[in-house]
Motif scaffolding. Structure first.
Motif, PDB file in Angstrom:
ATOM      1  N   THR A  91       0.834  -1.197   0.000  1.00 42.01           N
ATOM      2  CA  THR A  91       0.000   0.000   0.000  1.00 42.01           C
ATOM      3  C   THR A  91       0.868   1.245   0.000  1.00 42.01           C
ATOM      4  O   THR A  91       1.862   1.325   0.721  1.00 42.01           O
ATOM      5  CB  THR A  91      -0.914   0.023   1.241  1.00 42.01           C
ATOM      6  OG1 THR A  91      -1.680  -1.181   1.292  1.00 42.01           O
ATOM      7  CG2 THR A  91      -1.848   1.220   1.212  1.00 42.01           C
ATOM      8  N   PRO A 241      -0.997   0.004 -10.504  1.00 39.91           N
ATOM      9  CA  PRO A 241      -1.569   0.029  -9.155  1.00 39.91           C
ATOM     10  C   PRO A 241      -3.080   0.196  -9.201  1.00 39.91           C
ATOM     11  O   PRO A 241      -3.624   0.851 -10.090  1.00 39.91           O
ATOM     12  CB  PRO A 241      -0.908   1.269  -8.530  1.00 39.91           C
ATOM     13  CG  PRO A 241      -0.677   2.183  -9.711  1.00 39.91           C
ATOM     14  CD  PRO A 241      -0.315   1.267 -10.849  1.00 39.91           C
ATOM     15  N   ASN A 242      -3.756  -0.412  -8.253  1.00 36.04           N
ATOM     16  CA  ASN A 242      -5.167  -0.119  -8.031  1.00 36.04           C
ATOM     17  C   ASN A 242      -5.268   1.130  -7.155  1.00 36.04           C
ATOM     18  O   ASN A 242      -4.344   1.440  -6.405  1.00 36.04           O
ATOM     19  CB  ASN A 242      -5.861  -1.296  -7.346  1.00 36.04           C
ATOM     20  CG  ASN A 242      -5.844  -2.557  -8.195  1.00 36.04           C
ATOM     21  OD1 ASN A 242      -5.747  -2.493  -9.419  1.00 36.04           O
ATOM     22  ND2 ASN A 242      -5.938  -3.709  -7.544  1.00 36.04           N
ATOM     23  N   ILE A 244      -7.762   3.655  -4.532  1.00 34.97           N
ATOM     24  CA  ILE A 244      -8.959   3.878  -3.725  1.00 34.97           C
ATOM     25  C   ILE A 244      -9.096   5.380  -3.509  1.00 34.97           C
ATOM     26  O   ILE A 244      -8.205   6.021  -2.962  1.00 34.97           O
ATOM     27  CB  ILE A 244      -8.885   3.157  -2.369  1.00 34.97           C
ATOM     28  CG1 ILE A 244      -8.659   1.663  -2.560  1.00 34.97           C
ATOM     29  CG2 ILE A 244     -10.167   3.407  -1.562  1.00 34.97           C
ATOM     30  CD1 ILE A 244      -8.457   0.898  -1.265  1.00 34.97           C
ATOM     31  N   GLU A 268      -7.615  -1.320 -11.017  1.00 34.84           N
ATOM     32  CA  GLU A 268      -8.969  -1.154 -10.493  1.00 34.84           C
ATOM     33  C   GLU A 268      -9.101   0.180  -9.774  1.00 34.84           C
ATOM     34  O   GLU A 268      -8.169   0.647  -9.113  1.00 34.84           O
ATOM     35  CB  GLU A 268      -9.283  -2.299  -9.530  1.00 34.84           C
ATOM     36  CG  GLU A 268     -10.697  -2.274  -8.969  1.00 34.84           C
ATOM     37  CD  GLU A 268     -10.971  -3.420  -8.021  1.00 34.84           C
ATOM     38  OE1 GLU A 268     -12.063  -3.428  -7.406  1.00 34.84           O
ATOM     39  OE2 GLU A 268     -10.097  -4.304  -7.889  1.00 34.84           O
ATOM     40  N   ARG A 365      -9.510  -0.332   2.159  1.00 32.54           N
ATOM     41  CA  ARG A 365      -8.274  -1.100   1.929  1.00 32.54           C
ATOM     42  C   ARG A 365      -8.206  -2.308   2.866  1.00 32.54           C
ATOM     43  O   ARG A 365      -7.807  -3.407   2.446  1.00 32.54           O
ATOM     44  CB  ARG A 365      -7.045  -0.200   2.148  1.00 32.54           C
ATOM     45  CG  ARG A 365      -5.696  -0.928   2.041  1.00 32.54           C
ATOM     46  CD  ARG A 365      -5.437  -1.406   0.633  1.00 32.54           C
ATOM     47  NE  ARG A 365      -4.215  -2.181   0.504  1.00 32.54           N
ATOM     48  CZ  ARG A 365      -4.155  -3.514   0.514  1.00 32.54           C
ATOM     49  NH1 ARG A 365      -5.272  -4.225   0.669  1.00 32.54           N
ATOM     50  NH2 ARG A 365      -3.009  -4.138   0.365  1.00 32.54           N
ATOM     51  N   HIS A 374      -2.270  -7.627  -5.400  1.00 32.01           N
ATOM     52  CA  HIS A 374      -2.252  -6.336  -6.079  1.00 32.01           C
ATOM     53  C   HIS A 374      -1.743  -5.247  -5.141  1.00 32.01           C
ATOM     54  O   HIS A 374      -1.940  -5.306  -3.922  1.00 32.01           O
ATOM     55  CB  HIS A 374      -3.652  -5.973  -6.583  1.00 32.01           C
ATOM     56  CG  HIS A 374      -4.091  -6.763  -7.765  1.00 32.01           C
ATOM     57  ND1 HIS A 374      -4.873  -7.888  -7.670  1.00 32.01           N
ATOM     58  CD2 HIS A 374      -3.846  -6.581  -9.094  1.00 32.01           C
ATOM     59  CE1 HIS A 374      -5.093  -8.383  -8.882  1.00 32.01           C
ATOM     60  NE2 HIS A 374      -4.492  -7.613  -9.764  1.00 32.01           N
ATOM     61  N   GLU A 375      -1.120  -4.241  -5.727  1.00 33.98           N
ATOM     62  CA  GLU A 375      -0.645  -3.094  -4.950  1.00 33.98           C
ATOM     63  C   GLU A 375      -1.644  -1.960  -5.076  1.00 33.98           C
ATOM     64  O   GLU A 375      -2.208  -1.716  -6.154  1.00 33.98           O
ATOM     65  CB  GLU A 375       0.736  -2.674  -5.445  1.00 33.98           C
ATOM     66  CG  GLU A 375       1.781  -3.760  -5.171  1.00 33.98           C
ATOM     67  CD  GLU A 375       3.110  -3.480  -5.836  1.00 33.98           C
ATOM     68  OE1 GLU A 375       3.100  -2.975  -6.978  1.00 33.98           O
ATOM     69  OE2 GLU A 375       4.136  -3.758  -5.222  1.00 33.98           O
ATOM     70  N   TRP A 376      -1.846  -1.244  -3.968  1.00 31.07           N
ATOM     71  CA  TRP A 376      -2.896  -0.236  -3.887  1.00 31.07           C
ATOM     72  C   TRP A 376      -2.342   1.132  -3.540  1.00 31.07           C
ATOM     73  O   TRP A 376      -1.400   1.247  -2.760  1.00 31.07           O
ATOM     74  CB  TRP A 376      -3.927  -0.637  -2.824  1.00 31.07           C
ATOM     75  CG  TRP A 376      -4.732  -1.833  -3.222  1.00 31.07           C
ATOM     76  CD1 TRP A 376      -4.387  -3.139  -3.070  1.00 31.07           C
ATOM     77  CD2 TRP A 376      -6.018  -1.818  -3.851  1.00 31.07           C
ATOM     78  NE1 TRP A 376      -5.381  -3.950  -3.577  1.00 31.07           N
ATOM     79  CE2 TRP A 376      -6.391  -3.165  -4.053  1.00 31.07           C
ATOM     80  CE3 TRP A 376      -6.879  -0.801  -4.250  1.00 31.07           C
ATOM     81  CZ2 TRP A 376      -7.597  -3.519  -4.638  1.00 31.07           C
ATOM     82  CZ3 TRP A 376      -8.088  -1.146  -4.828  1.00 31.07           C
ATOM     83  CH2 TRP A 376      -8.438  -2.502  -5.028  1.00 31.07           C
TER      84      TRP A 376
END
Length: 441
Positions: A91, A241-242, A244, A268, A365, A374-376
């Protein structure tokens, strides 16, 4: 590049016209006629955020009178860092609160202010920017436009529905910036702005534009920090990267989708909301419904009828009936109890003091599958010092106030308070800037 109305696709205008009108004559929102195809290779040699911004925005200003000024406009947008900080557990956090009003909206507001000041420097009548705010937008717009020549600003905010520090920011302005407190909620303020744009008396007396995210000039520059962050991640890890995004009126979230539509390496996209339901309801059912605004700890996201839902529905007209929308966008709600929990545990769990809005993204998260590789990227939209009443009791200490924020708050003064009616606002605006705590029925 032309810009069309979400309600009348045949109505097309230049970028300069879209920026100055804010809202299309039919009440629709302006959207780009197309998105350029700009993969990571298009940004070779672009390592600064200003350089990335200029390359990304170039197709959107092509053919417009602002095209030649784009490098200078991009320089004016920033002048402050936009860190992408790794915090563990796959993250990172994109910190968008290092600008003059400690919130992400500084970027879009500064782009808009510099562009409109250039476009109106020689006009006979000043342009009036009418803006509704749930907290951060108004302060960012006021700071960006303050003392800009031939541009005036009217900021409407819901009395008692913003934090004390947000209110001090909103009321710390003078000269060409007028602030009005509305006895209502944010949606009332937003409705008043839309009504003013459709009212003949307002149109006759003022040259109106808006700096809310109904103005395409807010969304386009906000794409740039998503481009910058995703490129940094792509270059370091070779993966998409996803992201948020804390979301209320959907401008910031839609800017992330726009950046992805342009070919930036973004995976995403998940909208993190508070207890207000319109976004999650639409993505779940494919049917849009406005809801009564719910008051939460994440006050700037207290929106029951997001303006940018009209853009989202324009770009994805099928809703979720075929599942396509669900594959492209996710959305999760966070309750006040969950926000409090994330604020309380932030220093220990993430070595970070969050603000209530970013806390919604942290909550989302932590709901994700821990086995997911996956990395966010979490988008941190505001500095926690803007919300001391909420944050400080939960973290157990005072949060240092950034110097620019303290400077604005020191200039705070009383402003007119009005009923949530267009006539009440007109009584204040048309009579001049008013002073003191005069109330208008």
């Amino acid at each position: 590049m032309q810009y069309l109305s979400t309600r009348t696709p045949d109505h097309r205008v230049s970028l300069s016209t879209a920026l100055q009108e804010g809202l299309a004559p039919d009440g629709g929102l302006y959207v780009p006629e197309r998105f350029p195809n700009l993969g990571p290779e298009a940004f070779e040699g672009r390592t600064t955020i200003e350089g990335v911004a200029e390359r990304l925005l170039r197709p959107f200003v092509n053919g417009d009178v602002l095209a030649e000024a784009l490098p200078g406009i991009c320089e004016a947008m920033f002048g402050f860092p936009v860190p992408l900080r790794e915090i563990g557990r796959k993250t990172s956090v994109l910190e968008l609160f290092h600008g003059p009003t400690a919130a992400f909206k500084d970027v879009g507001a500064r782009f808009l202010a510099d562009s409109l000041a250039r476009l109106n420097q020689d006009t006979d009548q000043p342009l009036t920017i009418l803006v509704a705010t749930s907290g951060d937008t108004g302060a960012a717009v006021a700071a960006a436009f303050w003392k800009k020549p031939n541009v005036e600003v009217v900021v409407l905010y819901p009395k008692g529905k913003v934090s004390d520090r947000q209110e001090k920011q909103l009321t710390g302005w003078s000269d060409n910036v007028q602030t009005v407190a509305v006895r209502g909620v944010f949606d009332d303020c937003q409705t008043l702005v839309k009504e003013a744009f459709q009212d003949e008396a307002w149109q006759e007396r003022l040259r109106l534009s808006s700096a809310n995210s109904i103005n395409i000039g807010r969304l386009l520059p906000q794409m740039t920090y998503y481009a910058y962050a995703s490129l940094r991640h792509w270059r370091a890890h070779g993966t998409r990267p996803n992201v948020i995004v804390p979301s209320g009126n959907l401008g910031n979230g839609l800017a992330c989708l726009y950046a992805r539509e342009c070919g930036l390496p973004i995976g995403e996209v998940v909208f993190a909301t508070n207890e207000n339901r319109p976004v999650t309801h639409y993505l779940k059912t494919g049917e849009y419904e406005a809801f009564e605004t719910q008051e939460t700890l994440a006050t700037a996201m207290d929106v029951g009828d997001p303006s940018n839902m009209e853009r989202l529905r324009h770009h994805y007209p099928g809703g979720d009936r075929d599942g396509a929308l669900h594959d492209m966008i996710g959305a999760e709600r966070a309750t006040d109890d969950q926000i409090e929990r994330q604020l309380r545990r932030g220093p220990e769990a993430w070595d970070t003091v969050w603000d209530p809005h970013t806390a919604t993204a942290v909550e989302v998260r932590e709901h994700l599958d821990p086995e997911d590789e996956h990395e966010w990227i979490l988008v941190a939209t505001a500095h926690p010092a803007k919300f001391p009443e909420v944050v400080e009791p939960l973290v157990g200490h005072e949060v240092d106030v950034p110097a620019p924020l303290a400077e604005v708050m020191a200039r705070s003064h009383s402003v007119p308070e009005v009923a949530p009616s267009l006539q009440a606002v007109a009584d204040v605006v048309f009579e001049g800037r008013g002073s003191g705590s005069k109330e208008h029925a």
